[in-house]
Write an enzyme that holds these catalytic residues in place. Sequence first.
Site, PDB file in Angstrom:
ATOM      1  N   ASP A  60      22.991 -43.798  -8.377  1.00 26.56           N
ATOM      2  CA  ASP A  60      22.277 -42.592  -8.775  1.00 26.56           C
ATOM      3  C   ASP A  60      20.916 -43.045  -9.294  1.00 26.56           C
ATOM      4  O   ASP A  60      20.825 -43.732 -10.317  1.00 26.56           O
ATOM      5  CB  ASP A  60      23.045 -41.854  -9.863  1.00 26.56           C
ATOM      6  CG  ASP A  60      22.408 -40.533 -10.240  1.00 26.56           C
ATOM      7  OD1 ASP A  60      21.226 -40.303  -9.900  1.00 26.56           O
ATOM      8  OD2 ASP A  60      23.082 -39.716 -10.904  1.00 26.56           O
ATOM      9  N   TYR A 156       6.604 -30.491  -5.235  1.00 23.79           N
ATOM     10  CA  TYR A 156       6.613 -31.364  -4.062  1.00 23.79           C
ATOM     11  C   TYR A 156       5.275 -32.085  -3.942  1.00 23.79           C
ATOM     12  O   TYR A 156       5.223 -33.314  -3.741  1.00 23.79           O
ATOM     13  CB  TYR A 156       6.886 -30.537  -2.807  1.00 23.79           C
ATOM     14  CG  TYR A 156       7.071 -31.348  -1.553  1.00 23.79           C
ATOM     15  CD1 TYR A 156       8.342 -31.708  -1.125  1.00 23.79           C
ATOM     16  CD2 TYR A 156       5.976 -31.756  -0.793  1.00 23.79           C
ATOM     17  CE1 TYR A 156       8.525 -32.450   0.033  1.00 23.79           C
ATOM     18  CE2 TYR A 156       6.149 -32.507   0.357  1.00 23.79           C
ATOM     19  CZ  TYR A 156       7.418 -32.847   0.766  1.00 23.79           C
ATOM     20  OH  TYR A 156       7.591 -33.599   1.905  1.00 23.79           O
ATOM     21  N   LYS A 160       4.484 -36.240  -4.157  1.00 20.87           N
ATOM     22  CA  LYS A 160       3.931 -36.986  -3.032  1.00 20.87           C
ATOM     23  C   LYS A 160       2.559 -37.568  -3.356  1.00 20.87           C
ATOM     24  O   LYS A 160       2.279 -38.734  -3.019  1.00 20.87           O
ATOM     25  CB  LYS A 160       3.863 -36.096  -1.785  1.00 20.87           C
ATOM     26  CG  LYS A 160       5.223 -35.595  -1.314  1.00 20.87           C
ATOM     27  CD  LYS A 160       6.235 -36.723  -1.146  1.00 20.87           C
ATOM     28  CE  LYS A 160       7.586 -36.226  -0.670  1.00 20.87           C
ATOM     29  NZ  LYS A 160       8.603 -37.293  -0.594  1.00 20.87           N
TER      30      LYS A 160
END
Length: 280
Positions: A60, A156, A160
């Site tokens: 994990d 998002y 990135k």
Amino acid sequence: MVQSVAVVTGSSRGLGRGIARALGTGGFKVYLTGRNQEELESAAAEINAAGGVGVGVVCDHRDDEAVKALFERVDKESGRLDILVNNAAAVYPADLSAPGPFWEKPLHLVDMIDVGLRSNYVAAYAAAPLMIATGGGLIAHISFYGAVSYFHGPAYGAAKAGTDKMAFDMAADLRPHNVASVSIWPGFILSDMLKSLPKEHLPPALVERLPTFEAPEFTGKVIERLWQDPQRMQFTGETLIAAEEGERYDIKDLDGKQPLSYASSMGSPKNRFHIPQDES
């Protein structure tokens, strides 16, 4: 002959699984991470069948101690690390693609800054000493065009864009040790799951575009070729579009096509970061 070793995080399915398959086909010993033991065993079996060695490790990437233990195991069992592919990410596709502004979507979308951006940092932190001891290598951080254009919203995009800058800054620290750090933008991926879905269950517009999607192995082939390139340190710190690197290295997709670059429509990574010059 010493076998090359790779770690591909988040590789029990999707893009990571395809990257691991590509590296395994190239003869690597590949450590695959994910949270599903059954999926990891299946992915490792694919690599073994392709002539490589696949080792599934339940990990994990929210757990820093588990990540540390992963690389300690790689060191103990293999004594080297040539490639780290940072692909693990907390992605919720249905919520990401849902219409509406970020404050109307579930708050857990921000998890990809933790498992995505932060987890990339932790994995590289644990891997770097082993790669330096190996004498060189490549860290490839998986990113996307959403770093420079609106795609799936701010969580998002932040994950990135942060990944690209982190790859750049890591390159500055790793350059003296012959370890390259790059960020790589794949295209739209024809994953195993997407291939398995009956086309009548997909939106017609998506079905029409599927022939342009690239196999997940393509990015893995690009990463392997970059690692093999004796001039790879010339590219350290850069954000690379997999399709453009494939064209430069003359790498085709599994079906023989040249994957598409979306730089003209979704944005380009060129000239975003600057290395200060010594003015002394």
